[in-house]
Design a protein around this motif. Structure first.
Motif, PDB file in Angstrom:
ATOM      1  N   TYR A  73      64.445  26.617  30.634  1.00 11.33           N
ATOM      2  CA  TYR A  73      64.610  27.637  29.775  1.00 11.33           C
ATOM      3  C   TYR A  73      62.711  28.316  30.127  1.00 11.33           C
ATOM      4  N   TYR A  74      62.478  29.301  30.130  1.00  5.42           N
ATOM      5  CA  TYR A  74      61.488  29.734  29.965  1.00  5.42           C
ATOM      6  C   TYR A  74      60.419  30.538  29.378  1.00  5.42           C
ATOM      7  N   THR A  75      59.308  30.653  28.986  1.00  2.12           N
ATOM      8  CA  THR A  75      58.897  31.876  28.231  1.00  2.12           C
ATOM      9  C   THR A  75      58.383  32.072  29.392  1.00  2.12           C
ATOM     10  N   ASN A  76      57.491  34.002  29.034  1.00  2.00           N
ATOM     11  CA  ASN A  76      56.488  34.538  30.064  1.00  2.00           C
ATOM     12  C   ASN A  76      57.102  33.801  31.505  1.00  2.00           C
ATOM     13  N   TYR A  77      57.602  34.205  32.444  1.00  2.00           N
ATOM     14  CA  TYR A  77      57.734  32.980  33.490  1.00  2.00           C
ATOM     15  C   TYR A  77      57.312  34.161  34.793  1.00  2.00           C
ATOM     16  N   GLY A  78      56.237  33.541  35.370  1.00  2.00           N
ATOM     17  CA  GLY A  78      55.634  33.654  36.241  1.00  2.00           C
ATOM     18  C   GLY A  78      54.662  34.331  36.337  1.00  2.00           C
ATOM     19  N   LYS A  79      53.841  33.950  34.616  1.00  5.93           N
ATOM     20  CA  LYS A  79      52.464  34.724  34.108  1.00  5.93           C
ATOM     21  C   LYS A  79      52.158  33.227  33.492  1.00  5.93           C
ATOM     22  N   LYS A  80      50.495  33.320  33.442  1.00 10.52           N
ATOM     23  CA  LYS A  80      49.887  32.529  33.514  1.00 10.52           C
ATOM     24  C   LYS A  80      50.177  31.418  31.336  1.00 10.52           C
ATOM     25  N   GLU A  81      50.860  32.492  31.139  1.00  4.17           N
ATOM     26  CA  GLU A  81      51.449  31.512  29.485  1.00  4.17           C
ATOM     27  C   GLU A  81      53.055  30.822  29.899  1.00  4.17           C
ATOM     28  N   GLN A  82      53.724  30.964  30.775  1.00  5.14           N
ATOM     29  CA  GLN A  82      54.526  30.453  31.122  1.00  5.14           C
ATOM     30  C   GLN A  82      54.426  28.731  30.386  1.00  5.14           C
ATOM     31  N   LYS A  83      55.939  28.760  29.813  1.00  8.76           N
ATOM     32  CA  LYS A  83      56.294  27.784  29.270  1.00  8.76           C
ATOM     33  C   LYS A  83      57.397  27.159  29.058  1.00  8.76           C
ATOM     34  N   GLU A  84      58.290  26.052  29.549  1.00  6.19           N
ATOM     35  CA  GLU A  84      59.426  25.434  29.111  1.00  6.19           C
ATOM     36  C   GLU A  84      59.964  25.524  27.618  1.00  6.19           C
ATOM     37  N   PRO A 120      66.357  36.792  33.937  1.00  3.39           N
ATOM     38  CA  PRO A 120      65.994  36.492  32.216  1.00  3.39           C
ATOM     39  C   PRO A 120      67.076  36.997  31.466  1.00  3.39           C
ATOM     40  N   LEU A 121      66.964  37.206  30.488  1.00  5.09           N
ATOM     41  CA  LEU A 121      68.050  36.981  30.008  1.00  5.09           C
ATOM     42  C   LEU A 121      67.505  37.294  28.499  1.00  5.09           C
ATOM     43  N   PRO A 122      67.738  38.369  27.977  1.00  2.69           N
ATOM     44  CA  PRO A 122      67.005  39.278  26.997  1.00  2.69           C
ATOM     45  C   PRO A 122      67.951  38.923  25.538  1.00  2.69           C
ATOM     46  N   LEU A 123      67.563  38.985  25.015  1.00  2.43           N
ATOM     47  CA  LEU A 123      67.747  38.327  23.752  1.00  2.43           C
ATOM     48  C   LEU A 123      67.777  39.629  22.359  1.00  2.43           C
ATOM     49  N   SER A 124      68.078  40.772  22.665  1.00  2.00           N
ATOM     50  CA  SER A 124      68.495  41.674  21.981  1.00  2.00           C
ATOM     51  C   SER A 124      69.280  42.655  22.248  1.00  2.00           C
ATOM     52  N   LYS A 125      70.201  43.363  21.164  1.00  2.00           N
ATOM     53  CA  LYS A 125      71.421  43.606  21.671  1.00  2.00           C
ATOM     54  C   LYS A 125      70.952  45.487  22.358  1.00  2.00           C
ATOM     55  N   GLU A 126      69.762  45.875  22.288  1.00  3.90           N
ATOM     56  CA  GLU A 126      69.594  46.849  23.150  1.00  3.90           C
ATOM     57  C   GLU A 126      69.068  46.244  24.577  1.00  3.90           C
TER      58      GLU A 126
END
Length: 274
Positions: A73-84, A120-126
Protein backbone atom coordinates in the motif's frame (compact mmCIF):
# COMPACT_ATOMS: atom_id res chain seq x y z
CA UNK A 1 -2.21 -15.88 -19.62
CA UNK A 2 -0.10 -12.83 -18.83
CA UNK A 3 -1.59 -9.34 -18.82
CA UNK A 4 -0.31 -6.36 -16.87
CA UNK A 5 -3.01 -3.79 -16.25
CA UNK A 6 -3.37 -0.52 -14.35
CA UNK A 7 -6.81 -0.24 -12.79
CA UNK A 8 -8.52 2.97 -11.74
CA UNK A 9 -10.52 1.23 -9.07
CA UNK A 10 -10.37 -1.39 -6.35
CA UNK A 11 -9.88 -5.12 -6.97
CA UNK A 12 -10.93 -7.34 -4.09
CA UNK A 13 -13.17 -10.29 -3.35
CA UNK A 14 -16.65 -9.97 -1.82
CA UNK A 15 -16.61 -9.63 1.99
CA UNK A 16 -19.34 -10.29 4.54
CA UNK A 17 -19.09 -9.10 8.14
CA UNK A 18 -21.11 -12.04 9.42
CA UNK A 19 -18.74 -14.55 7.81
CA UNK A 20 -21.32 -16.31 5.63
CA UNK A 21 -20.35 -18.37 2.58
CA UNK A 22 -18.72 -16.39 -0.20
CA UNK A 23 -18.94 -16.56 -3.97
CA UNK A 24 -15.84 -17.49 -5.96
CA UNK A 25 -16.38 -14.55 -8.28
CA UNK A 26 -13.30 -13.46 -10.21
CA UNK A 27 -14.93 -10.58 -12.13
CA UNK A 28 -13.22 -7.52 -10.69
CA UNK A 29 -16.01 -5.11 -11.63
CA UNK A 30 -18.35 -6.74 -9.13
CA UNK A 31 -15.51 -7.11 -6.66
CA UNK A 32 -14.70 -3.41 -6.95
CA UNK A 33 -18.20 -2.44 -5.86
CA UNK A 34 -18.13 -4.86 -2.93
CA UNK A 35 -14.81 -3.37 -1.83
CA UNK A 36 -16.13 0.18 -1.90
CA UNK A 37 -19.00 -0.94 0.34
CA UNK A 38 -16.46 -2.49 2.71
CA UNK A 39 -14.20 0.58 2.76
CA UNK A 40 -17.19 2.88 3.32
CA UNK A 41 -18.43 0.77 6.24
CA UNK A 42 -14.97 0.72 7.84
CA UNK A 43 -13.74 4.13 6.74
CA UNK A 44 -13.06 5.46 10.25
CA UNK A 45 -10.94 2.44 11.21
CA UNK A 46 -9.00 2.57 7.93
CA UNK A 47 -8.27 6.29 8.30
CA UNK A 48 -7.06 5.93 11.89
CA UNK A 49 -4.28 3.59 10.80
CA UNK A 50 -3.43 5.41 7.55
CA UNK A 51 -1.31 8.57 7.16
CA UNK A 52 -3.38 11.69 6.48
CA UNK A 53 -4.16 11.46 2.78
CA UNK A 54 -7.15 11.46 0.47
CA UNK A 55 -6.13 8.23 -1.19
CA UNK A 56 -3.91 5.19 -0.88
CA UNK A 57 -2.95 2.83 -3.69
CA UNK A 58 -2.74 -0.94 -3.44
CA UNK A 59 -0.18 -2.56 -5.74
CA UNK A 60 -0.75 -6.28 -6.32
CA UNK A 61 1.20 -9.08 -7.99
CA UNK A 62 -1.06 -12.04 -8.80
CA UNK A 63 -0.41 -15.58 -9.94
CA UNK A 64 -2.18 -17.29 -12.82
CA UNK A 65 -3.67 -19.63 -10.22
CA UNK A 66 -5.58 -16.79 -8.61
CA UNK A 67 -3.41 -16.05 -5.57
CA UNK A 68 -1.55 -13.02 -4.26
CA UNK A 69 2.23 -13.10 -4.60
CA UNK A 70 2.74 -9.66 -3.10
CA UNK A 71 0.72 -6.65 -2.05
CA UNK A 72 1.80 -3.22 -0.87
CA UNK A 73 0.00 0.00 0.00
CA UNK A 74 1.38 3.39 -1.01
CA UNK A 75 0.77 7.10 -0.75
CA UNK A 76 1.61 9.29 -3.76
CA UNK A 77 1.94 6.18 -5.91
CA UNK A 78 3.95 6.74 -9.08
CA UNK A 79 5.32 10.09 -7.88
CA UNK A 80 8.69 11.13 -6.50
CA UNK A 81 7.14 11.24 -3.02
CA UNK A 82 5.83 7.66 -3.25
CA UNK A 83 6.02 5.89 0.11
CA UNK A 84 4.94 2.44 1.25
CA UNK A 85 2.70 2.59 4.32
CA UNK A 86 1.03 0.25 6.77
CA UNK A 87 -2.75 0.01 6.72
CA UNK A 88 -5.47 -1.19 9.06
CA UNK A 89 -5.10 -4.91 9.81
CA UNK A 90 -8.73 -5.48 8.91
CA UNK A 91 -8.09 -4.28 5.36
CA UNK A 92 -5.02 -6.50 5.02
CA UNK A 93 -6.97 -9.51 6.26
CA UNK A 94 -9.85 -8.71 3.94
CA UNK A 95 -7.61 -8.64 0.90
CA UNK A 96 -5.66 -11.78 1.79
CA UNK A 97 -8.66 -13.92 2.73
CA UNK A 98 -10.88 -12.90 -0.13
CA UNK A 99 -8.34 -13.34 -2.90
CA UNK A 100 -7.87 -16.92 -1.71
CA UNK A 101 -11.54 -17.56 -2.54
CA UNK A 102 -10.80 -17.67 -6.26
CA UNK A 103 -8.49 -20.73 -6.46
CA UNK A 104 -7.05 -22.19 -9.65
CA UNK A 105 -8.34 -19.43 -11.91
CA UNK A 106 -7.47 -16.16 -13.58
CA UNK A 107 -8.70 -12.88 -12.24
CA UNK A 108 -10.09 -10.75 -15.03
CA UNK A 109 -11.31 -7.21 -15.63
CA UNK A 110 -14.11 -7.49 -18.18
CA UNK A 111 -11.84 -9.00 -20.88
CA UNK A 112 -8.22 -8.87 -19.66
CA UNK A 113 -6.75 -11.47 -17.34
CA UNK A 114 -4.70 -9.83 -14.60
CA UNK A 115 -1.31 -10.60 -13.15
CA UNK A 116 -0.50 -7.10 -11.91
CA UNK A 117 -2.69 -4.22 -10.84
CA UNK A 118 -2.39 -0.85 -9.14
CA UNK A 119 -5.57 0.17 -7.40
CA UNK A 120 -6.35 3.67 -6.09
CA UNK A 121 -8.55 3.58 -2.96
CA UNK A 122 -10.23 6.91 -2.12
CA UNK A 123 -10.57 7.60 1.60
CA UNK A 124 -13.59 9.88 1.60
CA UNK A 125 -17.30 9.17 1.32
CA UNK A 126 -17.52 11.35 -1.77
CA UNK A 127 -14.58 9.62 -3.46
CA UNK A 128 -15.94 6.15 -2.73
CA UNK A 129 -19.39 7.06 -4.05
CA UNK A 130 -17.92 8.48 -7.27
CA UNK A 131 -15.70 5.42 -7.88
CA UNK A 132 -18.59 3.03 -7.20
CA UNK A 133 -20.90 4.88 -9.58
CA UNK A 134 -18.29 4.76 -12.36
CA UNK A 135 -18.02 0.98 -12.10
CA UNK A 136 -21.77 0.39 -11.92
CA UNK A 137 -22.32 2.53 -15.03
CA UNK A 138 -20.00 0.41 -17.20
CA UNK A 139 -21.61 -1.48 -20.12
CA UNK A 140 -22.92 -4.96 -19.26
CA UNK A 141 -22.25 -4.51 -15.55
CA UNK A 142 -24.36 -6.87 -13.44
CA UNK A 143 -24.80 -6.57 -9.69
CA UNK A 144 -23.20 -9.46 -7.82
CA UNK A 145 -25.63 -12.26 -7.06
CA UNK A 146 -28.24 -11.22 -9.64
CA UNK A 147 -29.42 -13.85 -12.14
CA UNK A 148 -27.91 -16.91 -10.45
CA UNK A 149 -28.70 -20.11 -12.30
CA UNK A 150 -28.90 -23.75 -11.20
CA UNK A 151 -27.80 -26.06 -14.04
CA UNK A 152 -29.08 -29.63 -13.56
CA UNK A 153 -27.01 -32.63 -14.58
CA UNK A 154 -27.37 -33.82 -18.16
CA UNK A 155 -28.55 -30.39 -19.32
CA UNK A 156 -28.51 -29.42 -22.97
CA UNK A 157 -25.86 -26.86 -23.93
CA UNK A 158 -25.08 -24.52 -26.80
CA UNK A 159 -21.63 -23.14 -27.66
CA UNK A 160 -21.72 -20.09 -29.92
CA UNK A 161 -18.38 -18.94 -31.34
CA UNK A 162 -18.76 -15.34 -32.45
CA UNK A 163 -15.06 -14.73 -33.13
CA UNK A 164 -11.66 -16.19 -32.27
CA UNK A 165 -8.11 -15.39 -33.36
CA UNK A 166 -4.72 -16.53 -32.05
CA UNK A 167 -1.36 -15.37 -33.40
CA UNK A 168 -0.53 -12.27 -35.41
CA UNK A 169 -0.57 -11.02 -38.98
CA UNK A 170 -0.20 -13.66 -41.71
CA UNK A 171 0.42 -16.44 -39.18
CA UNK A 172 -2.80 -16.08 -37.20
CA UNK A 173 -5.30 -18.91 -36.79
CA UNK A 174 -9.03 -18.38 -36.50
CA UNK A 175 -12.30 -20.15 -35.80
CA UNK A 176 -15.12 -19.19 -38.12
CA UNK A 177 -18.44 -18.30 -36.44
CA UNK A 178 -20.14 -21.56 -35.51
CA UNK A 179 -22.80 -22.95 -33.16
CA UNK A 180 -22.40 -26.36 -31.49
CA UNK A 181 -25.08 -28.07 -29.42
CA UNK A 182 -25.00 -31.12 -27.20
CA UNK A 183 -25.90 -32.68 -23.85
CA UNK A 184 -23.76 -32.66 -20.73
CA UNK A 185 -22.45 -35.96 -19.38
CA UNK A 186 -23.71 -35.20 -15.87
CA UNK A 187 -21.85 -31.92 -15.34
CA UNK A 188 -19.14 -32.35 -18.01
CA UNK A 189 -19.35 -31.50 -21.70
CA UNK A 190 -16.72 -33.89 -23.06
CA UNK A 191 -14.72 -32.40 -25.98
CA UNK A 192 -16.61 -30.05 -28.31
CA UNK A 193 -14.97 -29.68 -31.72
CA UNK A 194 -15.03 -26.08 -32.97
CA UNK A 195 -12.84 -26.43 -36.08
CA UNK A 196 -10.25 -28.75 -37.59
CA UNK A 197 -7.72 -27.84 -34.89
CA UNK A 198 -9.61 -26.14 -32.01
CA UNK A 199 -11.85 -27.72 -29.35
CA UNK A 200 -13.30 -26.74 -26.00
CA UNK A 201 -14.30 -28.73 -22.92
CA UNK A 202 -16.10 -27.39 -19.86
CA UNK A 203 -17.61 -28.39 -16.53
CA UNK A 204 -20.38 -27.00 -14.38
CA UNK A 205 -19.01 -26.66 -10.86
CA UNK A 206 -21.41 -26.35 -7.94
CA UNK A 207 -20.55 -24.67 -4.65
CA UNK A 208 -23.55 -24.31 -2.39
CA UNK A 209 -26.23 -22.45 -4.36
CA UNK A 210 -23.70 -21.08 -6.85
CA UNK A 211 -22.97 -22.58 -10.29
CA UNK A 212 -19.75 -21.83 -12.15
CA UNK A 213 -18.25 -22.69 -15.53
CA UNK A 214 -14.74 -24.12 -15.72
CA UNK A 215 -13.39 -24.40 -19.27
CA UNK A 216 -10.29 -25.23 -21.30
CA UNK A 217 -9.72 -24.25 -24.94
CA UNK A 218 -7.44 -26.62 -26.89
CA UNK A 219 -5.44 -26.50 -30.11
CA UNK A 220 -4.28 -29.67 -31.87
CA UNK A 221 -0.55 -29.39 -32.54
CA UNK A 222 1.44 -32.32 -33.95
CA UNK A 223 -1.50 -34.61 -33.20
CA UNK A 224 -1.59 -33.62 -29.51
CA UNK A 225 -4.01 -31.29 -27.71
CA UNK A 226 -2.30 -28.23 -26.23
CA UNK A 227 -4.09 -25.62 -24.12
CA UNK A 228 -4.66 -22.13 -25.50
CA UNK A 229 -6.22 -20.85 -22.29
CA UNK A 230 -8.27 -22.13 -19.36
CA UNK A 231 -10.25 -20.60 -16.57
CA UNK A 232 -12.42 -21.53 -13.62
CA UNK A 233 -15.10 -19.88 -11.51
CA UNK A 234 -17.02 -17.97 -14.20
CA UNK A 235 -20.47 -17.47 -12.62
CA UNK A 236 -23.35 -18.84 -14.71
CA UNK A 237 -25.83 -15.96 -14.91
CA UNK A 238 -29.28 -16.30 -16.47
CA UNK A 239 -28.35 -19.73 -17.87
CA UNK A 240 -25.28 -18.53 -19.77
CA UNK A 241 -21.66 -17.38 -19.61
CA UNK A 242 -20.11 -14.87 -22.01
CA UNK A 243 -16.39 -15.49 -22.59
CA UNK A 244 -15.10 -12.26 -24.07
CA UNK A 245 -11.40 -12.63 -23.38
CA UNK A 246 -8.11 -11.40 -24.81
CA UNK A 247 -4.57 -12.00 -23.66
CA UNK A 248 -1.51 -14.20 -24.16
CA UNK A 249 -1.99 -17.90 -24.83
CA UNK A 250 -0.56 -20.54 -22.51
CA UNK A 251 3.09 -21.31 -23.33
CA UNK A 252 4.43 -24.78 -24.16
CA UNK A 253 8.25 -24.68 -24.23
CA UNK A 254 9.73 -27.11 -26.71
CA UNK A 255 6.49 -27.61 -28.65
CA UNK A 256 6.93 -26.76 -32.32
CA UNK A 257 4.44 -24.48 -34.07
CA UNK A 258 3.50 -22.65 -30.85
CA UNK A 259 5.24 -19.32 -30.48
CA UNK A 260 5.66 -17.99 -26.96
CA UNK A 261 3.80 -14.74 -26.38
CA UNK A 262 1.13 -15.31 -29.03
CA UNK A 263 -1.90 -13.11 -28.46
CA UNK A 264 -5.44 -14.39 -28.68
CA UNK A 265 -8.90 -12.84 -28.60
CA UNK A 266 -12.09 -14.83 -28.16
CA UNK A 267 -15.79 -14.06 -27.99
CA UNK A 268 -17.83 -17.14 -27.05
CA UNK A 269 -21.20 -17.67 -25.39
CA UNK A 270 -21.98 -20.93 -23.62
CA UNK A 271 -25.60 -21.35 -22.60
CA UNK A 272 -27.80 -24.01 -21.03
CA UNK A 273 -31.26 -23.69 -22.66
CA UNK A 274 -34.18 -24.92 -20.61
Amino acid sequence: MKIQLLLSASLFMFFSVNGSAQEKNCDVRQLQVSTYDFVLTNLDSIKIYTPKTNQITAALDLTEAGAIKKIGYYTNYGKKEQKEVKVWKGLETFVKNNFSRCPDSHFYNATEHLLQATIPLPLSKEGIAKAKKEVESEPNYMTEGVGKTDVPGYSKFKVEVKSFTVGQFRHNKTIEPVVKEGTMDAYRSKMVRLSDIFSIAFDVVKEGKNNYLKYTLYERVDNKSQTVTKEGWRPIINNKVTLSVKGIRDSHPGVRHINEGEEFEMNFEISFPK
